[in-house]
Write an enzyme that holds these catalytic residues in place. Structure first.
Site, PDB file in Angstrom:
ATOM      1  N   CYS A   8      17.623   0.082  -7.606  1.00 43.33           N
ATOM      2  CA  CYS A   8      18.433   0.462  -6.800  1.00 43.33           C
ATOM      3  C   CYS A   8      18.924  -0.688  -6.326  1.00 43.33           C
ATOM      4  CB  CYS A   8      17.288   0.883  -5.486  1.00 43.33           C
ATOM      5  SG  CYS A   8      15.886   1.791  -5.615  1.00 43.33           S
ATOM      6  N   CYS A  28      16.418   6.531  -5.081  1.00 46.79           N
ATOM      7  CA  CYS A  28      16.532   7.595  -5.574  1.00 46.79           C
ATOM      8  C   CYS A  28      17.251   9.385  -5.140  1.00 46.79           C
ATOM      9  CB  CYS A  28      14.812   8.317  -4.578  1.00 46.79           C
ATOM     10  SG  CYS A  28      13.529   7.359  -5.064  1.00 46.79           S
ATOM     11  N   CYS A  43      17.460   0.071  -1.630  1.00 43.31           N
ATOM     12  CA  CYS A  43      16.491   0.703  -1.787  1.00 43.31           C
ATOM     13  C   CYS A  43      15.712   0.594  -0.117  1.00 43.31           C
ATOM     14  CB  CYS A  43      14.865  -0.099  -2.514  1.00 43.31           C
ATOM     15  SG  CYS A  43      14.576  -1.407  -1.993  1.00 43.31           S
ATOM     16  N   ASP A  44      14.573   1.654   0.172  1.00 45.61           N
ATOM     17  CA  ASP A  44      14.369   1.856   1.214  1.00 45.61           C
ATOM     18  C   ASP A  44      14.494   0.944   2.438  1.00 45.61           C
ATOM     19  OD1 ASP A  44      13.318   4.062   0.147  1.00 45.61           O
ATOM     20  OD2 ASP A  44      11.252   4.306   0.438  1.00 45.61           O
ATOM     21  N   LYS A  45      13.789  -0.132   2.765  1.00 48.09           N
ATOM     22  CA  LYS A  45      13.629  -0.920   3.989  1.00 48.09           C
ATOM     23  C   LYS A  45      14.738  -1.821   4.006  1.00 48.09           C
ATOM     24  CE  LYS A  45      10.167   1.348   4.267  1.00 48.09           C
ATOM     25  NZ  LYS A  45       9.641   2.596   2.925  1.00 48.09           N
ATOM     26  N   GLU A  77       2.592   3.291   2.849  1.00 44.97           N
ATOM     27  CA  GLU A  77       3.223   4.759   2.971  1.00 44.97           C
ATOM     28  C   GLU A  77       2.483   5.769   1.564  1.00 44.97           C
ATOM     29  OE1 GLU A  77       7.168   5.355   0.416  1.00 44.97           O
ATOM     30  OE2 GLU A  77       5.919   5.329  -1.301  1.00 44.97           O
ATOM     31  N   SER A 103       6.259   8.479   2.333  1.00 47.28           N
ATOM     32  CA  SER A 103       7.588   7.930   1.311  1.00 47.28           C
ATOM     33  C   SER A 103       8.367   9.554   1.700  1.00 47.28           C
ATOM     34  CB  SER A 103       7.294   8.597  -0.446  1.00 47.28           C
ATOM     35  OG  SER A 103       8.615   8.874  -0.510  1.00 47.28           O
ATOM     36  N   ASP A 128       9.779  -0.088  -1.998  1.00 47.52           N
ATOM     37  CA  ASP A 128       8.376   1.392  -2.062  1.00 47.52           C
ATOM     38  C   ASP A 128       8.112   2.011  -3.715  1.00 47.52           C
ATOM     39  OD1 ASP A 128       8.556   0.687   0.413  1.00 47.52           O
ATOM     40  OD2 ASP A 128       8.972   2.855   1.003  1.00 47.52           O
TER      41      ASP A 128
END
Length: 576
Positions: free
Chosen positions: A55, A200, A128-130, A450, A476, A87
């Protein structure tokens, strides 16, 4: 070019003007700057670039294009980096405790650099996510001219002519354990599921928050769903660099001009309409908190319930972020929702236009990836907020793709994710159970891990809607099935989830939006009186600090009072 009238008011003048700033200018000269540069704006360009995940690995390359845009607009870019705890690499072990904590570290570190170096603006790149909410939170906290850029998702892999993603791999583990897939096939999935850099590709947390950045007006239109490997990303990054200077010249719009109750509601609409990640319910309130706006799970509940699901995206649907890009981009989704009366069109965007003005030229939905309002996937959004005696402050369920909207069964209680994994990995029959994983909330974890490892294992073993799972932790964006998370109050705060015993019956009723522990009020009171505060004396380091500061998940799991204001003295230059 930057106009003369703007130069005296630059915040960076505190480091470049006057006799006492000779040492500061010496350091700047040591980086190749000269006399002609000291009157120019200094713009921070922050990335979460690094070799932690696919990512983030290409974000520095995109940042170079933004720096070129800043230079061409007559300013000085100053590139710096912040952390990324992914994650993907921390899931299903204790490292996941640090993922949500990473969001706070990102926001705090950017604030420290922006204030410590007195930069005049910011362009931020997240992967990525956070990292996405972390950078957006910092932008709102600092409230300097800013443009947010998501680095884009990966392309899917291909196996035997079919698209595959990381979701196929995570659920494949359970399928192997259940005897439904060979290890050799799983190995092939592992080798081909992530063929390019990028996040993702489904409507998991990164793509959800990318779309949120557009709905909030913090990002350029249609920037979030352009795949990470497409050349178009460099042009977008270059435009972001130029745009931050235009904002500086025009005195806005600043992030807190964009983050309003209306724009936050718009963000929730987009999450619901696309079957987005439950994690958005943590991040949207946290972004609001930075602007001094209290925006809770209750504020989201009616929006989630009344917004139609119009984007057919994985994990609940069929398509990926690149398919949304090919169908015309996020603007199509926003235009459909705006025309249907679901969005506030008078909200400002980073382009200096209202959302309605920005969407005037948006095209029509393709009818497959993006559905018209006359043919939605469902009339309710992809997320649902549940309330009941088990979660008086709320809980979250992703309903996109669910076949069953009611579940009742006996509780099977675990004190941690690891305990649950051991049982699910075995061949023990758990069908019909309501699995409860507690002590995984923001404070109790600490870090609100998660549960993708558990949920994908359950789904892969063919138990997707044959069991339910409850937790005060989180899920997730790739999670599917009857998985209720973010239960608040959490166990560490004495929430009812701490009082559940094996065999207690629990009822999940999505149509009534309820989640209840089916015991008497008297029994519930007895258990409440017997409950004791968990011992947290073994915590140290950042986990200790986080656990003592973090708030409830229904308010975003934030760690400070919000609405930070910089002292006016910081923009005054020394004229000595």
């Amino acid at each position: 070019m930057v106009s003369e009238k703007n130069k005296p008011g630059l915040r960076s003048g505190i480091t470049t003007k006057g006799l006492t700033r000779s040492p500061h200018r010496a350091f700047l000269r040591g980086m190749g700057l000269g006399d002609d540069d000291f009157d120019k704006p200094f713009i921070g360009v922050v990335t979460t670039a690094g070799e932690t995940t696919p990512c983030n690995i290409n974000l520095s390359q995109q940042a170079q294009a933004a720096k070129a845009g800043i230079i061409d607009a007559g300013a000085i870019p100053r590139e710096f980096a912040t952390i990324s705890v992914a994650d993907s690499m921390s899931m299903n072990h204790l490292g996941m405790r640090f993922s949500l904590i990473g969001r706070e570290l990102i926001a705090d570190s950017i604030e420290a650099v922006m204030r410590g170096h007195a930069y005049d603006g910011l362009v931020g790149f997240a992967g990525c996510d956070k990292t996405l909410p972390g950078i957006m939170m910092a932008m709102v906290r600092c409230n300097s001219p800013a443009v947010f850029m998501y680095g884009g998702s990966s392309l899917p892999g291909n196996l035997h002519g079919e698209e595959v993603t990381i979701l196929d791999v995570t659920e494949g583990v359970g399928a192997v354990l259940a005897g439904e897939m060979t290890r050799a096939h799983l190995d092939k999935l592992e080798q081909c599921s992530i063929p390019t850099v990028g996040s993702c590709p489904g409507q998991f947390t990164a793509n959800t928050m990318g779309m949120v950045s557009e709905a909030l007006g913090l990002a350029l239109a249609d920037s979030s769903v352009v795949p990470a490997v497409y050349e178009a990303r460099e042009a977008l990054a270059y435009r972001a660099g130029k745009r931050v200077i235009e904002i500086l010249q025009n005195d806005g719009p600043l992030p807190r001009d964009l983050i309003t109750r209306k724009s936050l509601e718009n963000a929730c609409v987009v999450v619901a309409a696309t079957g987005g990640s439950t994690n958005a319910a943590l991040h949207i309130p946290a972004i609001a908190h930075e602007a001094g706006i209290r925006f809770s799970l209750d504020d989201m509940a009616e929006i989630f319930r009344s917004t139609p699901l119009i984007a057919d995206m994985k994990p609940g649907g069929r398509f990926l972020a690149k398919d949304v890009h090919n169908a015309g981009g996020v603007s199509i989704i926003l235009k459909v929702l705006l025309d249907g009366g679901y969005l506030h069109g008078d909200c400002l965007t980073i382009e200096g236009k209202t959302l309605s003005e920005q969407l005037q030229c948006a095209g029509e939905p393709d009818g497959r990836v993006i559905r018209p309002l006359t043919d939605p996937l469902s009339m309710a959004g992809g997320l649902m907020v549940l309330k009941g005696n088990l979660c008086p402050d709320g809980a979250l369920l992703k309903v996109a793709g669910l076949k069953s909207l009611f579940f009742e069964g006996p509780a099977l209680v675990f004190e941690s994710e690891e305990e649950c994994m051991k049982i699910v990995m075995q061949q023990t029959s758990i069908e019909g159970s309501v699995i409860v994983i507690r002590n995984e909330g923001p404070k109790g974890g600490p870090g609100m891990r998660e549960m993708l490892g558990v949920t994908s294992l359950i789904y892969g073993k063919g138990l997707g809607e044959k069991v339910a799972l409850l937790t005060d932790g989180r899920f997730s964006g790739a999670t599917r099935g009857i998985c209720v998370g973010h239960i608040a109050p959490e166990a560490a705060d004495g929430g009812v989830i701490a009082l559940i015993r094996n065999g207690d019956r629990i009822r999940i009723d999505v149509n009534r939006t309820t989640l209840d522990l089916l015991i008497s009020d008297d029994e519930l009171q007895r258990r409440t009186e017997q409950w004791q505060v968990p011992d947290a004396s073994s915590l140290a380091g950042v986990l200790q600090k986080y656990a003592t500061q973090v708030g409830s998940s229904h308010l975003g799991a934030v760690t400070h009072r919000g609405n930070v204001v910089w002292p006016i003295e910081e923009v005054q230059a020394d004229d000595g």
